[in-house]
Design an enzyme around this catalytic site. Structure first.
Site, PDB file in Angstrom:
ATOM      1  CB  THR A  15     -11.047  -8.074  25.715  1.00 21.13           C
ATOM      2  OG1 THR A  15     -11.570  -8.494  27.643  1.00 21.13           O
ATOM      3  CG2 THR A  15     -11.140  -9.917  26.306  1.00 21.13           C
ATOM      4  CB  CYS A  63     -16.934  -7.635  28.149  1.00 18.90           C
ATOM      5  SG  CYS A  63     -15.592  -6.096  28.533  1.00 18.90           S
ATOM      6  CB  VAL A 106     -11.007  -0.598  30.062  1.00 21.59           C
ATOM      7  CG1 VAL A 106      -9.284  -1.179  30.521  1.00 21.59           C
ATOM      8  CG2 VAL A 106     -11.486  -1.543  29.983  1.00 21.59           C
ATOM      9  N   GLY A 124     -33.068 -11.540  34.399  1.00 22.32           N
ATOM     10  CA  GLY A 124     -32.848 -10.304  33.611  1.00 22.32           C
ATOM     11  C   GLY A 124     -33.688 -10.460  32.590  1.00 22.32           C
ATOM     12  CG  PHE A 163     -10.933  -9.484  35.759  1.00 15.72           C
ATOM     13  CD1 PHE A 163     -10.383 -10.710  34.518  1.00 15.72           C
ATOM     14  CD2 PHE A 163      -9.164  -9.718  36.234  1.00 15.72           C
ATOM     15  CE1 PHE A 163     -10.294 -11.231  34.789  1.00 15.72           C
ATOM     16  CE2 PHE A 163      -8.090 -10.580  35.446  1.00 15.72           C
ATOM     17  CZ  PHE A 163      -8.663 -11.265  34.748  1.00 15.72           C
ATOM     18  CG  ASP A 221      -8.904   8.672  23.376  1.00 10.02           C
ATOM     19  OD1 ASP A 221      -9.030   7.290  24.071  1.00 10.02           O
ATOM     20  OD2 ASP A 221      -9.061   9.016  22.033  1.00 10.02           O
TER      21      ASP A 221
HETATM   22  C1  UDX Z   1     -11.744  -1.739  26.214  1.00  7.00           C
HETATM   23  C2  UDX Z   1     -10.791  -2.944  25.557  1.00  7.00           C
HETATM   24  O1  UDX Z   1     -11.128  -2.400  24.041  1.00  7.00           O
HETATM   25  C3  UDX Z   1     -11.662  -3.999  25.245  1.00  7.00           C
HETATM   26  O2  UDX Z   1     -11.709  -5.044  24.157  1.00  7.00           O
HETATM   27  C4  UDX Z   1     -12.119  -4.582  26.734  1.00  7.00           C
HETATM   28  O3  UDX Z   1     -12.765  -5.646  26.185  1.00  7.00           O
HETATM   29  C5  UDX Z   1     -13.437  -3.537  27.025  1.00  7.00           C
HETATM   30  O4  UDX Z   1     -12.259  -2.078  27.652  1.00  7.00           O
HETATM   31  P1  UDX Z   1     -12.835   0.468  26.750  1.00  7.00           P
HETATM   32  O5  UDX Z   1     -12.556   1.154  26.889  1.00  7.00           O
HETATM   33  O6  UDX Z   1     -14.709  -0.381  27.292  1.00  7.00           O
HETATM   34  O7  UDX Z   1     -12.843  -1.202  26.070  1.00  7.00           O
HETATM   35  O8  UDX Z   1     -13.557   1.244  24.878  1.00  7.00           O
HETATM   36  P2  UDX Z   1     -13.469   2.578  24.997  1.00  7.00           P
HETATM   37  O9  UDX Z   1     -14.705   3.508  25.823  1.00  7.00           O
HETATM   38  O10 UDX Z   1     -14.446   2.690  23.451  1.00  7.00           O
HETATM   39  O11 UDX Z   1     -12.181   3.236  24.665  1.00  7.00           O
HETATM   40  C6  UDX Z   1     -11.267   3.385  23.617  1.00  7.00           C
HETATM   41  C7  UDX Z   1     -10.836   4.705  23.865  1.00  7.00           C
HETATM   42  O12 UDX Z   1      -9.565   4.288  22.740  1.00  7.00           O
HETATM   43  C8  UDX Z   1     -11.723   5.790  23.019  1.00  7.00           C
HETATM   44  O13 UDX Z   1     -11.614   6.579  24.182  1.00  7.00           O
HETATM   45  C9  UDX Z   1     -11.029   6.110  21.657  1.00  7.00           C
HETATM   46  O14 UDX Z   1     -11.177   7.280  21.167  1.00  7.00           O
HETATM   47  C10 UDX Z   1      -9.347   5.318  21.933  1.00  7.00           C
HETATM   48  N1  UDX Z   1      -8.802   5.012  20.932  1.00  7.00           N
HETATM   49  C11 UDX Z   1      -9.309   4.077  19.403  1.00  7.00           C
HETATM   50  C12 UDX Z   1      -7.374   5.303  20.922  1.00  7.00           C
HETATM   51  O15 UDX Z   1      -7.305   6.169  21.162  1.00  7.00           O
HETATM   52  N2  UDX Z   1      -7.042   5.316  19.317  1.00  7.00           N
HETATM   53  C13 UDX Z   1      -7.524   3.660  18.473  1.00  7.00           C
HETATM   54  O16 UDX Z   1      -7.232   3.999  17.467  1.00  7.00           O
HETATM   55  C14 UDX Z   1      -8.438   3.129  18.779  1.00  7.00           C
HETATM   56  C1  UDX Z   2     -17.951  -7.559  32.839  1.00  2.00           C
HETATM   57  C2  UDX Z   2     -16.992  -8.168  33.371  1.00  2.00           C
HETATM   58  O1  UDX Z   2     -18.290  -8.250  34.430  1.00  2.00           O
HETATM   59  C3  UDX Z   2     -16.163  -7.378  34.442  1.00  2.00           C
HETATM   60  O2  UDX Z   2     -14.881  -8.495  34.597  1.00  2.00           O
HETATM   61  C4  UDX Z   2     -14.687  -6.860  32.311  1.00  2.00           C
HETATM   62  O3  UDX Z   2     -14.404  -8.598  31.857  1.00  2.00           O
HETATM   63  C5  UDX Z   2     -15.744  -6.127  31.280  1.00  2.00           C
HETATM   64  O4  UDX Z   2     -17.000  -6.754  30.804  1.00  2.00           O
HETATM   65  P1  UDX Z   2     -19.650  -5.521  32.631  1.00  2.00           P
HETATM   66  O5  UDX Z   2     -20.009  -5.626  31.305  1.00  2.00           O
HETATM   67  O6  UDX Z   2     -18.898  -3.592  33.175  1.00  2.00           O
HETATM   68  O7  UDX Z   2     -18.217  -6.349  33.198  1.00  2.00           O
HETATM   69  O8  UDX Z   2     -20.524  -5.635  33.119  1.00  2.00           O
HETATM   70  P2  UDX Z   2     -21.401  -6.457  34.134  1.00  2.00           P
HETATM   71  O9  UDX Z   2     -21.604  -6.383  35.004  1.00  2.00           O
HETATM   72  O10 UDX Z   2     -20.277  -8.202  34.411  1.00  2.00           O
HETATM   73  O11 UDX Z   2     -22.777  -7.256  33.628  1.00  2.00           O
HETATM   74  C6  UDX Z   2     -22.750  -7.970  32.024  1.00  2.00           C
HETATM   75  C7  UDX Z   2     -24.330  -8.344  32.125  1.00  2.00           C
HETATM   76  O12 UDX Z   2     -24.544  -8.988  32.619  1.00  2.00           O
HETATM   77  C8  UDX Z   2     -25.277  -6.699  32.243  1.00  2.00           C
HETATM   78  O13 UDX Z   2     -25.978  -6.766  31.149  1.00  2.00           O
HETATM   79  C9  UDX Z   2     -25.734  -6.932  33.446  1.00  2.00           C
HETATM   80  O14 UDX Z   2     -27.439  -6.557  33.431  1.00  2.00           O
HETATM   81  C10 UDX Z   2     -26.225  -8.941  33.545  1.00  2.00           C
HETATM   82  N1  UDX Z   2     -25.834 -10.049  34.873  1.00  2.00           N
HETATM   83  C11 UDX Z   2     -25.278  -9.054  35.158  1.00  2.00           C
HETATM   84  C12 UDX Z   2     -26.940  -9.912  34.817  1.00  2.00           C
HETATM   85  O15 UDX Z   2     -28.545 -10.029  34.120  1.00  2.00           O
HETATM   86  N2  UDX Z   2     -27.130 -11.410  35.814  1.00  2.00           N
HETATM   87  C13 UDX Z   2     -26.304 -10.855  37.059  1.00  2.00           C
HETATM   88  O16 UDX Z   2     -27.091 -11.855  38.094  1.00  2.00           O
HETATM   89  C14 UDX Z   2     -25.451  -9.806  36.655  1.00  2.00           C
END
Ligand code: UDX
Ligand code: UDX
Length: 429
Positions: A123, A257, A13, A250, A149, A32
Site C-alpha cells: 500500500t 493495515c 502479502v 468489537g 485486498f 527476502d
Molecule cells: C505488506 C506491505 O508492506 C504493506 O504496505 C501492506 O499494507 C500490507 O502488506 P506485509 O506483507 O504484511 O506488508 O509485511 P511483512 O509481513 O512485514 O513482510 C515484509 C517482508 O519484506 C518481510 O519478510 C521482510 O523481511 C521483507 N523485506 C523487508 C525485504 O525483503 N526487503 C526489505 O528491504 C524490507
Molecule cells: C485488511 C483489509 O480487509 C484487506 O482487504 C487488506 O487491505 C488488508 O487489510 P486485515 O488487516 O487482515 O485486512 O483484517 P480485517 O479482516 O480487515 O480486520 C481489520 C480489523 O477490523 C481487525 O482488528 C478486526 O478484528 C476488525 N473488525 C473487522 C471488526 O472489529 N469488526 C468487523 O466487522 C470486521
C-alpha cells in the site's frame, strides 16, 4: 499464459501472492533480506499462520514453480514481472514511509530486463509509481499499481477469489500484460490510472474502518438506551445498500493495515489541501473504543484495578492469524496494566514461549484455563471460535470473581448467566 515472476518481500502479502501465482501456473521466485526466512521457506516451512498457505508453498516447491532466494537482485534477472511487497510502515508524521520500497527499487533497477513490469503491491500513497520509476533509474521498464485486498487469515482464499483486480497504469499495454497474470481468476478487472488505483486501496480500507467505528459508536448508543446492537446490526444488514459485512462491534480495529492506512489517508488529504475530518473522527472513535473496553473491565472489577488479576483470551488483532501488529487487544491490556492490573493471557496462536517485546508485562500461558486462575475478570478480546466451547463450569471454579467482559460478543450470554457469571458485552443493554 505462464509468466516469469519475481516477488520482493516474503511477508503476509508477498508470500501469499507468490504462492498463489505459482498455483495459477506461473514460475515464481521470491526474495527476502532475512536469510533464516529464505532457508526455512526453501525447506517448505511457512513462518506465518495463514489458512491454505503451507499447501500452496509445498505444491510450488515440489513442482519447481516456486523458489526462494536471498536478495532482491537475485530474483529479478529474467523476470517479466516484479512485485514489490516490502513494508510501507507509518512514519512519525503519519505518512507512509517509502524507504524500503525505494531501496528495493534502487537495488533491482540495474538487473532488470528491458520491458519488465514492476508492480507496487504494497500500500503506497499517491504518486508512488513515480517514486519507484525514479528509484529504478530505468527508462525502458514500466511501473504499475496493483493493490492487494487480502485479509490476513483468509489471504489465500481472497487472492484466488477476489472481488476485483485493480490495475493502475499509464501504459495500456502494460496493464493488459498484468491482467494476463490473473486470467485464471473469475473477477471483475478494473484498469485505471496509477493515482486512482492507489486511492482505491486507501479508500477501501478507510471505508471498512469507518463501518466498524460506526457500529462501535452505535453500540455505545445502544448501551445508553438499552438496545441490543446485535439485533440492530441484523436489522441494518438486511438492507442490501448497507450489507452485513464489517459491522461486528468489537474492541476496535487494528492490524497491519487499517491503522496505518487510515492515518496515511488523512495525511495524503492534508497534503493535498483537504481536511478529512470524517476519517479523523473514525480514528478517534477507535481510540475511544480501546478506552471504553478498558473502562468496562475496570468497572466490572469493582472500580479499582490496582493489584487485581485479569484474565485475557485473545492477543492477536483478530482471530485466525498470529499477527500482533497494532492489536487492539495489546492496547487494551496495556491500559489495564497502567491501572495496576496484572494480566495473564492466552491466545491459540501465541505460544507462552513466544518472545516478543510487544508482550512485555503480560504473562502468556498455553492453557486457557490457566489464564483464569484467581482472575477477577475474564476479558475476551479476539473472536477465536474455540473460546465459545471452553468449559465455563471449570472457568467459574478457577476465577476469583465470576465476571466476563466479552469484547467480541462471542460467548453465549445466557449460558454464562446460568452459571452465575456477571456478563457484559459490547452494545447490549
Ligand atoms: C505488506 C506491505 O508492506 C504493506 O504496505 C501492506 O499494507 C500490507 O502488506 P506485509 O506483507 O504484511 O506488508 O509485511 P511483512 O509481513 O512485514 O513482510 C515484509 C517482508 O519484506 C518481510 O519478510 C521482510 O523481511 C521483507 N523485506 C523487508 C525485504 O525483503 N526487503 C526489505 O528491504 C524490507
Ligand atoms: C485488511 C483489509 O480487509 C484487506 O482487504 C487488506 O487491505 C488488508 O487489510 P486485515 O488487516 O487482515 O485486512 O483484517 P480485517 O479482516 O480487515 O480486520 C481489520 C480489523 O477490523 C481487525 O482488528 C478486526 O478484528 C476488525 N473488525 C473487522 C471488526 O472489529 N469488526 C468487523 O466487522 C470486521
Amino acid at each position: 499464459m505462464a509468466s516469469k515472476i519475481a516477488i520482493i518481500g516474503t511477508g503476509y502479502v508477498g508470500l501469499t501472492t507468490g504462492a498463489c501465482l505459482s498455483h495459477l501456473g506461473h514460475s515464481v521466485v521470491c526474495a527476502d533480506v532475512v536469510p533464516e526466512k529464505v532457508d526455512a521457506l526453501s525447506r517448505g516451512e511457512v513462518p506465518i499462520l495463514e489458512a491454505g498457505l503451507d499447501e500452496l508453498v509445498h505444491e510450488g516447491l515440489s513442482s519447481g514453480q516456486l523458489r526462494f532466494v536471498l536478495g532482491a537482485e537475485n530474483a529479478v534477472g529474467d523476470a517479466e514481472f516484479v512485485f514489490l511487497c516490502v513494508p510501507t510502515p507509518q512514519s512519525d508524521d503519519g505518512s507512509a514511509d517509502l524507504s524500503y520500497i525505494e531501496a528495493a527499487a534502487e537495488q533491482i533497477g540495474p538487473h532488470l530486463q528491458p520491458e519488465t513490469i514492476v508492480i507496487n503491491k504494497s500500500t503506497v500513497p499517491v504518486g508512488s509509481t513515480r517514486v519507484v520509476e525514479r528509484a529504478l533509474g530505468r527508462g525502458d521498464v514500466h511501473v504499475v499499481s496493483n493493490p492487494e485486498f487480502l485479509r490476513e487469515g483468509s489471504a489465500v482464499h481472497d487472492f484466488l477469489n477476489p472481488d476485483r483486480v485493480v490495475i493502475g497504469a499509464d501504459d495500456q499495454s502494460a496493464a493488459i500484460r498484468v491482467a494476463g497474470m490473473y486470467l485464471g481468476l473469475a473477477a471483475p478487472l478494473q484498469v485505471t490510472d496509477p493515482a486512482s488505483a492507489e486511492i482505491i486501496k486507501y479508500a477501501s480500507n478507510a471505508f471498512l474502518a469507518t463501518k466498524i467505528s460506526y457500529v462501535n459508536a452505535i453500540a455505545a448508543l445502544c448501551e445508553a438506551v438499552g438496545a441490543d446492537v446485535n439485533d440492530v446490526v441484523l436489522g441494518m444488514g438486511y438492507d442490501k445498500r448497507i450489507g452485513n459485512a464489517f459491522l461486528r462491534p468489537g474492541p476496535g480495529w487494528g492490524g497491519s493495515c487499517f491503522p496505518k492506512d487510515s492515518r496515511a489517508l488523512v495525511k495524503i488529504a492534508e497534503e493535498a489541501g483537504y481536511d478529512f475530518g470524517l476519517l479523523r473522527g473514525v480514528i478517534d472513535v477507535n481510540e475511544e473504543q480501546f478506552e471504553r473496553v478498558a473502562d468496562k473491565v475496570r468497572r466490572l472489577a469493582g472500580g479499582d484495578l490496582s493489584g487485581k488479576r485479569i484474565a485475557a483470551w485473545g492477543l492477536t488483532f483478530k482471530a485466525r492469524t498470529d499477527d500482533l501488529r497494532e492489536s487492539p487487544s495489546l492496547e487494551i491490556l496495556r491500559r489495564l496494566r497502567a491501572l495496576g492490573a496484572t494480566v495473564r493471557a492466552h491466545d491459540p496462536a501465541v505460544r507462552a514461549a513466544h518472545a516478543d517485546p510487544r508482550l512485555e508485562g503480560i504473562e502468556v500461558v498455553d492453557d486457557p484455563y490457566a489464564a483464569c486462575e484467581d482472575a477477577e475478570v475474564l476479558v475476551v478480546l479476539t473472536e477465536w471460535d474455540e473460546f465459545k466451547w471452553h468449559d465455563f463450569d471449570k472457568v467459574a471454579g478457577l476465577m476469583a470473581g465470576r465476571r466476563v467482559l466479552d469484547a467480541r460478543n462471542l460467548l453465549e450470554r445466557s449460558a454464562l448467566k446460568r452459571r452465575g457469571f456477571e456478563y457484559e458485552g459490547i452494545g447490549r443493554g
